[in-house]
Enzyme design. Structure first.
Site, PDB file in Angstrom:
ATOM      1  N   ASP A   1       0.855  -1.191   0.000  1.00  0.00           N
ATOM      2  CA  ASP A   1       0.000   0.000   0.000  1.00  0.00           C
ATOM      3  C   ASP A   1       0.892   1.242   0.000  1.00  0.00           C
ATOM      4  O   ASP A   1       2.109   1.153   0.074  1.00  0.00           O
ATOM      5  CB  ASP A   1      -0.949  -0.013   1.211  1.00  0.00           C
TER       6      ASP A   1
ATOM      7  N   ASP B   1       1.504 -17.573  -3.927  1.00  0.00           N
ATOM      8  CA  ASP B   1       2.222 -16.490  -4.612  1.00  0.00           C
ATOM      9  C   ASP B   1       1.279 -15.805  -5.594  1.00  0.00           C
ATOM     10  O   ASP B   1       1.415 -15.936  -6.808  1.00  0.00           O
ATOM     11  CB  ASP B   1       3.452 -17.054  -5.337  1.00  0.00           C
TER      12      ASP B   1
ATOM     13  N   HIS C   1       1.930  -8.977  -3.180  1.00  0.00           N
ATOM     14  CA  HIS C   1       0.899  -7.926  -3.175  1.00  0.00           C
ATOM     15  C   HIS C   1       1.569  -6.552  -3.138  1.00  0.00           C
ATOM     16  O   HIS C   1       2.249  -6.205  -2.171  1.00  0.00           O
ATOM     17  CB  HIS C   1       0.028  -8.123  -1.934  1.00  0.00           C
TER      18      HIS C   1
ATOM     19  N   GLU D   1       2.534 -10.272   0.861  1.00  0.00           N
ATOM     20  CA  GLU D   1       2.826  -8.859   0.616  1.00  0.00           C
ATOM     21  C   GLU D   1       4.342  -8.638   0.755  1.00  0.00           C
ATOM     22  O   GLU D   1       5.065  -9.491   1.259  1.00  0.00           O
ATOM     23  CB  GLU D   1       2.060  -7.984   1.638  1.00  0.00           C
TER      24      GLU D   1
HETATM   25  O1  9MR Z   1      -3.235  -3.440   0.010  1.00  0.00           O
HETATM   26  C1  9MR Z   1      -3.575  -3.540   1.376  1.00  0.00           C
HETATM   27  C2  9MR Z   1      -2.447  -4.166   2.129  1.00  0.00           C
HETATM   28  O2  9MR Z   1      -1.318  -3.359   2.077  1.00  0.00           O
HETATM   29  C3  9MR Z   1      -2.854  -4.418   3.559  1.00  0.00           C
HETATM   30  O3  9MR Z   1      -1.884  -5.194   4.204  1.00  0.00           O
HETATM   31  C4  9MR Z   1      -4.188  -5.111   3.623  1.00  0.00           C
HETATM   32  C5  9MR Z   1      -4.686  -5.228   5.049  1.00  0.00           C
HETATM   33  O4  9MR Z   1      -4.788  -4.036   5.689  1.00  0.00           O
HETATM   34  O5  9MR Z   1      -5.172  -4.449   2.874  1.00  0.00           O
HETATM   35  C6  9MR Z   1      -4.830  -4.318   1.518  1.00  0.00           C
HETATM   36  O6  9MR Z   1      -5.814  -3.604   0.907  1.00  0.00           O
HETATM   37  C7  9MR Z   1      -7.003  -4.268   0.617  1.00  0.00           C
HETATM   38  C8  9MR Z   1      -8.068  -3.864   1.566  1.00  0.00           C
HETATM   39  O7  9MR Z   1      -7.803  -4.260   2.882  1.00  0.00           O
HETATM   40  C9  9MR Z   1      -9.377  -4.389   1.128  1.00  0.00           C
HETATM   41  N1  9MR Z   1      -9.651  -3.991  -0.202  1.00  0.00           N
HETATM   42  C10 9MR Z   1      -8.721  -4.328  -1.151  1.00  0.00           C
HETATM   43  C11 9MR Z   1      -7.355  -3.858  -0.778  1.00  0.00           C
HETATM   44  C12 9MR Z   1      -6.396  -4.372  -1.787  1.00  0.00           C
HETATM   45  O8  9MR Z   1      -6.457  -5.757  -1.907  1.00  0.00           O
HETATM   46  O1  9MR Z   2       2.583  -6.705   9.388  1.00  0.00           O
HETATM   47  C1  9MR Z   2       1.293  -6.426   9.883  1.00  0.00           C
HETATM   48  C2  9MR Z   2       0.780  -7.633  10.598  1.00  0.00           C
HETATM   49  O2  9MR Z   2       1.563  -7.875  11.751  1.00  0.00           O
HETATM   50  C3  9MR Z   2      -0.674  -7.447  10.975  1.00  0.00           C
HETATM   51  O3  9MR Z   2      -1.178  -8.659  11.496  1.00  0.00           O
HETATM   52  C4  9MR Z   2      -1.469  -7.022   9.762  1.00  0.00           C
HETATM   53  C5  9MR Z   2      -2.935  -6.789  10.055  1.00  0.00           C
HETATM   54  O4  9MR Z   2      -3.104  -5.732  10.897  1.00  0.00           O
HETATM   55  O5  9MR Z   2      -0.940  -5.846   9.217  1.00  0.00           O
HETATM   56  C6  9MR Z   2       0.368  -6.013   8.758  1.00  0.00           C
HETATM   57  O6  9MR Z   2       0.834  -4.813   8.256  1.00  0.00           O
HETATM   58  C7  9MR Z   2       0.267  -4.341   7.054  1.00  0.00           C
HETATM   59  C8  9MR Z   2      -0.269  -2.972   7.354  1.00  0.00           C
HETATM   60  O7  9MR Z   2      -1.371  -3.063   8.209  1.00  0.00           O
HETATM   61  C9  9MR Z   2      -0.618  -2.192   6.110  1.00  0.00           C
HETATM   62  N1  9MR Z   2       0.472  -2.191   5.196  1.00  0.00           N
HETATM   63  C10 9MR Z   2       0.899  -3.497   4.841  1.00  0.00           C
HETATM   64  C11 9MR Z   2       1.371  -4.259   6.031  1.00  0.00           C
HETATM   65  C12 9MR Z   2       1.898  -5.628   5.649  1.00  0.00           C
HETATM   66  O8  9MR Z   2       0.894  -6.477   5.241  1.00  0.00           O
END
Ligand code: 9MR
Ligand code: 9MR
Length: 870
Positions: A347, A725, A677, A734
């Protein structure tokens, strides 16, 4: 036309097509009696996850329904939406879409099933005239296309008046029972696909039905047999639920390329035996950070044209940030320039807590070069070693990279004169989640600062303190700015010790919430103590329960649990703790390392992580590597090879010795993850975009299946198989700065091990005596005595050590002394080149310092070899 406008125009056209093209009751296959539910958390009993919105003012669960508010007068229905990703559609199969909906005061809500990225092809849609009275909509249709990752969007824009829209009991039932997903796991012989160090451990795992030992052969690229033996049956591995054997071919130590291991009629992926395996991984893992940078154009000349892109989030339209960013409504009445830093992950958010641990690990990768015998005072991490724009500026490139984030973290601090001055805002990110792929410069979402938090403030305090000592030799002004920010932050955190980030503040960005900040307090106090030597921080760290508590969890440390960072630094960065305290602290590191070694012994795949589902969680690869960092630190402290072996074995797991037979690092190994991701590296969705760069680590298996794609694909997986993957699986696949920082640290350690030859016994002993500070505190006098404890005469010597902070040698005697950064190099004079066995030489110097801790150097090497302290 901005990309989002383009997307919405296509979507409008597609919607019409879908309405014409889809009709109920024309199923090609008999629907199963009990059609499977494809929607996750459609009754919102589990909060709003995995639902998201765009173009709305808010999204949240109210009285058990998912509600959003939308501004009136948006031009099009699709200008705002509530959505769910990763729905599997099977062409020709019948589905029933159902939902309860209200709109207040009332307006149209259109549910659209579509392709989840451009060109947003529509598959089906239905429009409801929603009113404040809840109505149920239910339609049956036949899916026109196959799509593993379809998106459901409720379009809620286009009303003249502002609306509050609420959804409940959203359901998409149907589809034929899916073929169970069977990952391609390649040959049943699992090795580190990159290779093994000549003098290091060499282990492999074999999946087989056999219960008796099997013969194995190590083969050259030519097919010639280089070594052979028999496997050790290990029974059913709990993490993978498969019957496995292990092979240990450590005794074979000859370098070679393209080797394979043959067992049970299967031949492994090829690998090398080499002492330079990890040199390039060190720089690849670090290079990731430059490519993730916000607020600067990525230069294709440095990293390849495929990764070149314009600067993101400098307020060039359609970007709305990050040079003048407001707070979320009601949070503050100022705006901040928070440009720069790294995008956190896939993100475009920037989060101080995660930026904190990632920056710490880059700084620690550098700091280790001053204190670890194998790190050689950092030649491999010096200036000009990375492809960053700051190369050749006289500062080690890894520090330049860390500074890019440090400058951002400093900007997140609430300026003096405002409420909560000195604290750090928890995060800045888009108001709403954006779709994938999306280049940073194309993001048109509003960016907002979220409330200051104690955790963020302490992350800032800790890394700014590290910054102060490590930048002191290179940039006094910057080091002082860091030092002041660190102290201000620490004081502000103590005045506001329980401001926790909200666990529900997770729309448009991750929550990164944490309601226990005792560990952050400990870590920050340690870093401030190491930098300043001041008693007040020593008092605080000593009083922390973490100072004597068990900070090394069997499941590793990560962004919410940072006490280990403080403990590791107290064990390795020179400081003034009493000797008995230091001994206790170092013993806690080796005790933890012994526990991790025991776990490695229990795991048939040789990783330092238990085999239960609770050990495979979001970002677990980062924790696994962090356990290896504890092992590596134990090696640095003791030079006992078993700890180094443990760190090497951990990397075997990451690079292919695992149930999926996959390397989790892009570009490394025969079969490696490449679809992580990421909005930037969206190749899987748009072939004109690149995959993540070589050296990008995937989060790894997550038995909790926390994204809808993984949940539908991997249901029932054994823990080590809970990974895919695919770009849709953000909870297993991610990229993230905190995982890559761990990889960079470990890769750097492993690169420093060369062949991993037996550790030589020291042939010198040194005494470093600091005669104390001159009056006025502007400097000090010190003397170093080297004793030849070996059996050979030394004829010409070069001694090296590093200062912890800003000290600069002013003049020296009885050696020719030069200094680069913090590192001091002392060469013999013509008259004292010779040190007979048992003999000594002494040299001395005066050094100036602006203040701060000035402990005796922890490591002195003579002719490259580490000396014992005496
Ligand atoms: O892209 C987002 C990712 O970085 C986060 O780890 C994740 C959880 O917070 O959310 C991803 O974003 C998704 C969102 O939560 C729900 N809608 C679609 C987004 C992209 O897949
Ligand atoms: O790394 C984070 C993980 O420990 C948490 O369980 C998860 C859900 O809260 O979020 C992960 O971090 C994401 C963050 O919320 C949004 N950017 C992407 C991060 C990696 O997925």
């Amino acid at each position: 036309m901005t990309p989002s406008r383009r997307r919405l125009a296509v979507l409008a056209a597609a919607t019409t097509v879908a309405l014409v093209g889809a009709s109920a009751g024309t199923a090609f296959a008999d629907p199963p009696a009990d059609p499977p539910e494809q929607i996750r958390n459609g009754d919102f009993s589990d909060g709003s996850s995995p639902w998201f919105s765009y173009g709305t003012n808010s999204l949240g669960v109210v009285d058990g329904q998912l509600c959003a508010t939308v501004t009136g007068g948006l031009a099009n229905p699709w200008d705002a939406g509530i959505g769910h990703d990763a729905l599997p559609l099977i062409a020709g199969a019948e589905y029933t879409l159902g939902f309860d909906v209200t709109a207040t005061p009332g307006g149209a809500v259109t549910a659209v099933l579509q392709l989840g990225s451009e060109p947003y092809t529509g598959y089906y849609s239905v429009t409801a005239a929603a009113t404040p009275t809840q109505q149920r909509v239910e339609r049956t249709f036949v899916a026109p296309n196959d799509d593993d990752r379809a998106q459901l969007i409720f379009q809620v824009g286009g009303s003249a008046e502002a609306q509050t829209i609420c959804l409940d009991n959203v359901s998409l039932r149907g589809g034929n029972p899916r073929e169970p997903y069977v990952p391609d796991t390649g040959p049943r012989v699992r090795v580190n696909q990159v290779g093994y160090l000549p003098g290091g451990p060499k282990n492999a795992t074999i999946v087989t039905e056999a219960t008796e030992a099997l013969p194995w052969q190590l083969q050259a690229a030519s097919g010639a047999v280089l070594a052979q033996g028999t496997t050790t049956p290990r029974g059913i591995d709990p993490a993978s639920a498969e019957n496995v054997h292990s092979v240990d071919f450590s005794a074979y130590r000859t370098p070679g390329r393209g080797l394979t291991l043959a067992v049970d009629g299967e031949i492994s992926h090829p690998f090398d035996i080499s002492g330079t395996l990890y040199d390039q991984l060190r720089s690849d893992a670090l290079q990731f950070f430059y490519i993730q940078r916000s607020g600067i154009a990525i230069d294709g000349d440095l990293v390849g044209e495929e990764y070149a892109r314009p600067a993101g989030h400098l307020d060039v339209p359609p970007n709305q940030g990050d040079t003048d960013v407001p707070c979320q409504p009601g949070v503050c009445d100022y705006r901040l320039d928070v440009r720069g830093g790294w995008y956190d992950a896939g993100d475009h958010g920037k989060y101080v807590v995660n930026g904190g641990i990632a920056t710490y690990q880059l700084l620690s990768t550098f700091e280790r070069t001053k204190n670890a015998a194998t790190a050689g005072f950092g030649a491999a991490l010096g200036d000009g070693t990375l492809r960053v724009p700051e190369r050749d500026n006289g500062v080690p490139d890894v520090l330049d990279e860390a500074r890019w984030e440090l400058e951002f973290l400093l900007r997140m601090q609430v300026p003096a004169g405002n409420p909560l001055a000195g604290m750090a805002h928890h995060k800045i990110h888009d108001r709403n989640w954006t779709g994938l792929p999306l280049q940073p410069e194309d993001d048109d979402e509003l960016r907002e600062l979220h409330p200051p938090s104690t955790a963020a403030t302490l992350n800032l305090a800790a890394v700014a303190a590290q910054c102060a000592r490590l930048f002191a030799p290179y940039d006094t002004a910057f080091a002082q700015r860091c030092g002041t920010a660190a102290k201000t932050a620490y004081t502000a955190a103590k005045a506001n010790p329980t401001r926790y980030a909200s666990p529900t503040d997770g729309n448009g960005g991750g929550a990164y919430s944490d309601d226990d900040v005792t560990d952050e307090f400990y870590w920050a106090a340690v870093e401030l103590y190491l930098t300043t030597g001041e008693r007040t921080y020593l008092t605080d760290l000593t009083a922390s329960p973490h100072h004597t508590g068990d900070v090394f969890d069997v499941r590793g440390f990560a962004w919410p649990s940072v006490a280990a960072l403080g403990r590791l630094d107290l064990a390795t960065v020179p400081n003034g703790l009493p000797a008995a305290e230091l001994t206790r602290i170092r013993a806690s590191v080796t005790a933890a390392a012994d526990d991790y070694l025991a776990e490695i012994g229990r795991q048939a795949y040789g990783l330092p992580m238990p085999g239960d589902p609770g050990s495979y969680f979001w970002g677990g690869n980062g924790n696994v590597i962090n356990n290896a960092i504890v092992l590596a630190t134990a090696f640095d402290l003791t030079r006992e090879e078993r700890y180094r072996d443990g760190a090497v074995q951990t990397m075997d797991y990451i690079l292919g010795r695992n149930a999926l037979n996959i390397s989790y690092v892009t570009g490394w190994g025969e079969h490696a993850a490449k679809n992580q991701h990421s909005r930037i590296f969206g190749n899987q969705l748009d072939p004109s975009l690149p995959n993540p760069p070589a050296g990008s680590l995937a989060g790894g298996p997550n038995a909790a299946l926390q994204d809808p794609f993984a949940e539908q694909l991997l249901a029932g997986c054994a823990p080590m198989f809970c990974y895919v993957d695919d770009i849709a699986s953000y909870a297993t696949n991610e990229v993230a700065i905190n995982w890559n920082s761990a990889l960079a640290w470990l890769a750097s350690f492993l690169a420093d091990q060369g062949d991993a030859a037996a550790v030589p016994a020291p042939t010198c002993a040194v005494t470093y005596t600091n005669y104390g500070h001159w009056q006025g505190g502007t400097g000090f006098t010190a003397q170093v005595t080297i004793r030849n404890t070996g059996t050979a005469t030394v004829n010409g010597w070069t001694a090296r050590f590093a200062f912890t902070g800003d000290a600069k040698v002013r003049e020296a005697w009885m050696a020719d002394v030069t200094q680069s950064g913090a590192t001091v190099t002392a060469k013999n004079e013509s008259y004292n080149a010779r040190i007979n066995p048992g003999g000594t030489v002494t040299f001395g110097f005066n050094a100036t310092t602006g203040g701060g801790a000035n402990p005796s150097s922890g490591l002195v090497t003579v002719n490259g070899g580490a000396c014992a302290a005496s």
